[in-house]
Write a protein that holds these residues in place. Structure first.
Motif, PDB file in Angstrom:
ATOM      1  N   ILE A  19    -111.088  39.573 -62.877  1.00 32.19           N
ATOM      2  CA  ILE A  19    -111.292  38.504 -61.909  1.00 32.19           C
ATOM      3  C   ILE A  19    -110.564  37.267 -62.421  1.00 32.19           C
ATOM      4  CG2 ILE A  19    -112.965  37.031 -60.735  1.00 32.19           C
ATOM      5  CD1 ILE A  19    -115.009  39.269 -61.169  1.00 32.19           C
ATOM      6  N   THR A  20    -109.566  36.799 -61.689  1.00 37.43           N
ATOM      7  CA  THR A  20    -108.895  35.577 -62.111  1.00 37.43           C
ATOM      8  C   THR A  20    -109.733  34.382 -61.664  1.00 37.43           C
ATOM      9  OG1 THR A  20    -107.547  35.458 -60.089  1.00 37.43           O
ATOM     10  CG2 THR A  20    -106.625  36.661 -61.963  1.00 37.43           C
ATOM     11  N   MET A  21    -109.824  33.355 -62.508  1.00 35.38           N
ATOM     12  CA  MET A  21    -110.739  32.252 -62.237  1.00 35.38           C
ATOM     13  C   MET A  21    -110.290  31.358 -61.091  1.00 35.38           C
ATOM     14  SD  MET A  21    -109.973  29.456 -65.236  1.00 35.38           S
ATOM     15  CE  MET A  21    -108.321  28.738 -65.439  1.00 35.38           C
ATOM     16  N   GLY A  22    -109.010  31.511 -60.626  1.00 32.28           N
ATOM     17  CA  GLY A  22    -108.507  30.630 -59.588  1.00 32.28           C
ATOM     18  C   GLY A  22    -108.160  29.265 -60.146  1.00 32.28           C
ATOM     19  N   ASP A  23    -108.018  28.289 -59.269  1.00 32.34           N
ATOM     20  CA  ASP A  23    -107.746  26.920 -59.694  1.00 32.34           C
ATOM     21  C   ASP A  23    -108.991  26.358 -60.371  1.00 32.34           C
ATOM     22  OD1 ASP A  23    -107.555  23.981 -59.626  1.00 32.34           O
ATOM     23  OD2 ASP A  23    -105.772  24.315 -58.396  1.00 32.34           O
ATOM     24  N   PRO A  24    -108.910  25.971 -61.651  1.00 32.47           N
ATOM     25  CA  PRO A  24    -110.103  25.490 -62.360  1.00 32.47           C
ATOM     26  C   PRO A  24    -110.655  24.175 -61.827  1.00 32.47           C
ATOM     27  CG  PRO A  24    -108.138  25.182 -63.701  1.00 32.47           C
ATOM     28  CD  PRO A  24    -107.722  26.007 -62.523  1.00 32.47           C
ATOM     29  N   SER A  25    -109.881  23.492 -60.988  1.00 30.12           N
ATOM     30  CA  SER A  25    -110.374  22.259 -60.374  1.00 30.12           C
ATOM     31  C   SER A  25    -111.164  22.514 -59.095  1.00 30.12           C
ATOM     32  CB  SER A  25    -109.200  21.318 -60.059  1.00 30.12           C
ATOM     33  OG  SER A  25    -108.558  20.894 -61.244  1.00 30.12           O
ATOM     34  N   GLY A  26    -111.162  23.763 -58.633  1.00 31.21           N
ATOM     35  CA  GLY A  26    -111.863  24.114 -57.408  1.00 31.21           C
ATOM     36  C   GLY A  26    -113.136  24.895 -57.677  1.00 31.21           C
ATOM     37  N   ILE A  27    -113.550  25.668 -56.688  1.00 26.51           N
ATOM     38  CA  ILE A  27    -114.824  26.388 -56.787  1.00 26.51           C
ATOM     39  C   ILE A  27    -114.681  27.769 -57.424  1.00 26.51           C
ATOM     40  CG2 ILE A  27    -115.797  25.177 -54.808  1.00 26.51           C
ATOM     41  CD1 ILE A  27    -115.274  27.742 -53.150  1.00 26.51           C
ATOM     42  N   GLY A  28    -113.456  28.166 -57.782  1.00 27.25           N
ATOM     43  CA  GLY A  28    -113.233  29.491 -58.345  1.00 27.25           C
ATOM     44  C   GLY A  28    -114.123  29.844 -59.524  1.00 27.25           C
ATOM     45  N   PRO A  29    -114.181  29.004 -60.560  1.00 30.13           N
ATOM     46  CA  PRO A  29    -115.047  29.328 -61.713  1.00 30.13           C
ATOM     47  C   PRO A  29    -116.512  29.481 -61.318  1.00 30.13           C
ATOM     48  CG  PRO A  29    -113.463  27.634 -62.301  1.00 30.13           C
ATOM     49  CD  PRO A  29    -113.342  27.809 -60.819  1.00 30.13           C
ATOM     50  N   GLU A  30    -116.992  28.612 -60.431  1.00 28.64           N
ATOM     51  CA  GLU A  30    -118.388  28.656 -60.018  1.00 28.64           C
ATOM     52  C   GLU A  30    -118.719  29.951 -59.273  1.00 28.64           C
ATOM     53  OE1 GLU A  30    -121.220  26.522 -56.661  1.00 28.64           O
ATOM     54  OE2 GLU A  30    -119.643  25.322 -57.614  1.00 28.64           O
ATOM     55  N   ILE A  31    -117.902  30.300 -58.279  1.00 27.91           N
ATOM     56  CA  ILE A  31    -118.217  31.506 -57.506  1.00 27.91           C
ATOM     57  C   ILE A  31    -117.965  32.770 -58.325  1.00 27.91           C
ATOM     58  CG2 ILE A  31    -117.871  30.386 -55.280  1.00 27.91           C
ATOM     59  CD1 ILE A  31    -115.137  31.741 -55.095  1.00 27.91           C
ATOM     60  N   SER A  32    -117.082  32.673 -59.317  1.00 28.85           N
ATOM     61  CA  SER A  32    -116.832  33.837 -60.176  1.00 28.85           C
ATOM     62  C   SER A  32    -118.087  34.202 -60.959  1.00 28.85           C
ATOM     63  CB  SER A  32    -115.683  33.562 -61.135  1.00 28.85           C
ATOM     64  OG  SER A  32    -114.462  33.406 -60.451  1.00 28.85           O
ATOM     65  N   VAL A  33    -118.699  33.214 -61.605  1.00 26.70           N
ATOM     66  CA  VAL A  33    -119.880  33.516 -62.418  1.00 26.70           C
ATOM     67  C   VAL A  33    -121.082  33.850 -61.537  1.00 26.70           C
ATOM     68  CG1 VAL A  33    -119.081  32.222 -64.418  1.00 26.70           C
ATOM     69  CG2 VAL A  33    -120.450  31.052 -62.683  1.00 26.70           C
ATOM     70  N   LYS A  34    -121.186  33.215 -60.374  1.00 27.93           N
ATOM     71  CA  LYS A  34    -122.274  33.561 -59.453  1.00 27.93           C
ATOM     72  C   LYS A  34    -122.150  35.006 -58.993  1.00 27.93           C
ATOM     73  CE  LYS A  34    -123.411  29.104 -57.246  1.00 27.93           C
ATOM     74  NZ  LYS A  34    -123.374  28.384 -55.939  1.00 27.93           N
ATOM     75  N   SER A  35    -120.918  35.438 -58.728  1.00 23.12           N
ATOM     76  CA  SER A  35    -120.692  36.790 -58.229  1.00 23.12           C
ATOM     77  C   SER A  35    -120.999  37.846 -59.277  1.00 23.12           C
ATOM     78  CB  SER A  35    -119.237  36.946 -57.774  1.00 23.12           C
ATOM     79  OG  SER A  35    -118.960  36.119 -56.679  1.00 23.12           O
ATOM     80  N   LEU A  36    -120.857  37.487 -60.540  1.00 21.17           N
ATOM     81  CA  LEU A  36    -121.053  38.459 -61.610  1.00 21.17           C
ATOM     82  C   LEU A  36    -122.503  38.575 -62.074  1.00 21.17           C
ATOM     83  CD1 LEU A  36    -117.910  37.994 -63.873  1.00 21.17           C
ATOM     84  CD2 LEU A  36    -118.337  39.645 -62.052  1.00 21.17           C
ATOM     85  N   LEU A  37    -123.349  37.690 -61.612  1.00 22.00           N
ATOM     86  CA  LEU A  37    -124.738  37.717 -62.045  1.00 22.00           C
ATOM     87  C   LEU A  37    -125.391  39.035 -61.622  1.00 22.00           C
ATOM     88  CD1 LEU A  37    -126.823  35.932 -63.481  1.00 22.00           C
ATOM     89  CD2 LEU A  37    -127.579  35.133 -61.239  1.00 22.00           C
ATOM     90  N   GLY A  38    -125.761  39.838 -62.597  1.00 18.27           N
ATOM     91  CA  GLY A  38    -126.424  41.102 -62.329  1.00 18.27           C
ATOM     92  C   GLY A  38    -125.501  42.276 -62.103  1.00 18.27           C
ATOM     93  N   LYS A  39    -124.190  42.046 -62.065  1.00 19.81           N
ATOM     94  CA  LYS A  39    -123.262  43.167 -61.844  1.00 19.81           C
ATOM     95  C   LYS A  39    -121.916  42.909 -62.530  1.00 19.81           C
ATOM     96  CE  LYS A  39    -121.739  41.457 -57.311  1.00 19.81           C
ATOM     97  NZ  LYS A  39    -121.457  41.848 -55.902  1.00 19.81           N
TER      98      LYS A  39
END
Length: 332
Positions: free
Chosen positions: A8-28
């Motif tokens: 999963i690439t984090m996307g632009d670190p100034s945007g929501i990419g990092p946030e939605i990446s870790v949210k999406s991985l919670l539990g899976k």
């Protein structure tokens, strides 16, 4: 696990990419590795209060691939402090570096596929990156000379003949070869999603699909001959259909996929149904790549309120496509 991890690439670190990446991985997260900045991902985990440990790695072989642990493959300068919610050349370069690394791993089989978080085209340009979007990067670095973008949700699917260009260039670029490419890849994409006999509708370029040549001859001279050629090869293709009604027919179940002539013709119907429900799939690559159907959302970056639904769905689609591809390779 024996299967290579999903990147999963984090996307632009100034945007929501990092946030939605870790949210999406919670539990899976046990089959996933994030490519990007461990510092950025750690900050996102901390800000959201998620029960995840961030594990920085220098190479993919070091990934722990354990529940509750987020492996982050460092792909750039670990000491850069990226601005939140702003266009930044540093952020554009970081996003680009993560994508290039992920493609390298997927091409060599060290990754089973790629899911890309959103990037910002102006940030890429500020960083000197000449590609306007993910699809163009994947075409250049991914090892394929024929790619197309499929947008899908639970109601409709669409494949684009032309992507990120001006309307004038879209008209010029939608030639016979481009029509054939999009139709073939639409067929292949549906097969990969488990649709055994895809029914493909091709949208016209002009209002009312040209109205018999009154509003333009592209349908008569270019699009219809491509449809006839694909039908002669045994594909279930019809059209050209008027662009303002063909998606209604697809939504009612008449077609499995619509081939759109240009970016907005295809994306508006999908996004109107909800960006949280849409997934972008790059067709024609030697590996799987999906992404969410939305952008960097600078206006809400860093607030902890970004909806991860589309990225989570992109991860699910990637896993399905990887399983289909693996099964096909095992039967050869």
């Amino acid at each position: 696990m024996t299967q290579a991890p999903l990147i999963i690439t984090m996307g632009d670190p100034s945007g929501i990419g990092p946030e939605i990446s870790v949210k999406s991985l919670l539990g899976k997260n046990a089959d996933c590795v994030i490519a990007g900045s461990a510092a950025v991902i750690r900050e996102a985990v901390k800000a959201l209060g998620l029960p995840l440990d961030v594990h920085p790695i220098a190479q993919i072989e070091d990934a722990l691939l354990q529940d509750g642990v987020v492996d982050v493959l460092e792909t750039g300068d670990a000491d850069i402090d990226f601005p939140v919610g702003q266009i930044s050349a540093a952020s554009g370069k970081a996003a680009f570096d993560a994508i290039v690394k992920a493609i390298e791993l997927a091409k060599t089989g060290q990754a089973s596929g790629i899911v890309t978080a959103p990037i910002h085209k102006e940030a890429l340009s500020a960083a000197g990156v000449k590609f306007p979007g993910h699809t163009e990067m994947l075409a250049a670095f991914g090892g394929s000379d024929r790619v197309a973008m499929m947008l899908a949700n639970d109601e409709i699917r669409t494949v684009l003949v032309t992507i990120h260009c001006s309307m004038l260039d879209a008209i010029r670029g939608g030639d016979y070869a481009a029509q054939i490419n999009a139709i073939e890849l639409a067929h292949e994409g549906c097969l990969a999603l488990g649709i055994e006999k895809p029914r493909i509708a091709v949208a016209g370029l002009n209002p009312h699909a040209g109205e018999g040549g009154l509003f333009g001859r592209e349908e008569i001279d270019i699009i219809a001959p491509a449809i006839e050629a694909m039908c002669a090869k045994g594909l279930d293709v019809s059209g050209p259909w008027p662009g303002d009604t063909v998606y209604m027919a697809a939504r009612r179940g008449k077609f499995d996929v619509v081939v759109a002539q240009y970016h907005d013709q295809g994306l508006i119907p999908v996004k109107y149904l909800g960006v949280e429900k849409g997934v972008n799939i790059t067709l024609g690559l030697p590996f799987v790549r999906t992404s969410p159907d939305h952008g960097t959302a600078f206006d809400i970056a860093g607030q902890g309120i970004a909806d991860e639904s589309s990225l989570s769905l992109a991860i699910d689609y990637a896993r399905t496509l990887i399983a289909t591809r693996t099964k096909a390779e095992e039967t050869v």
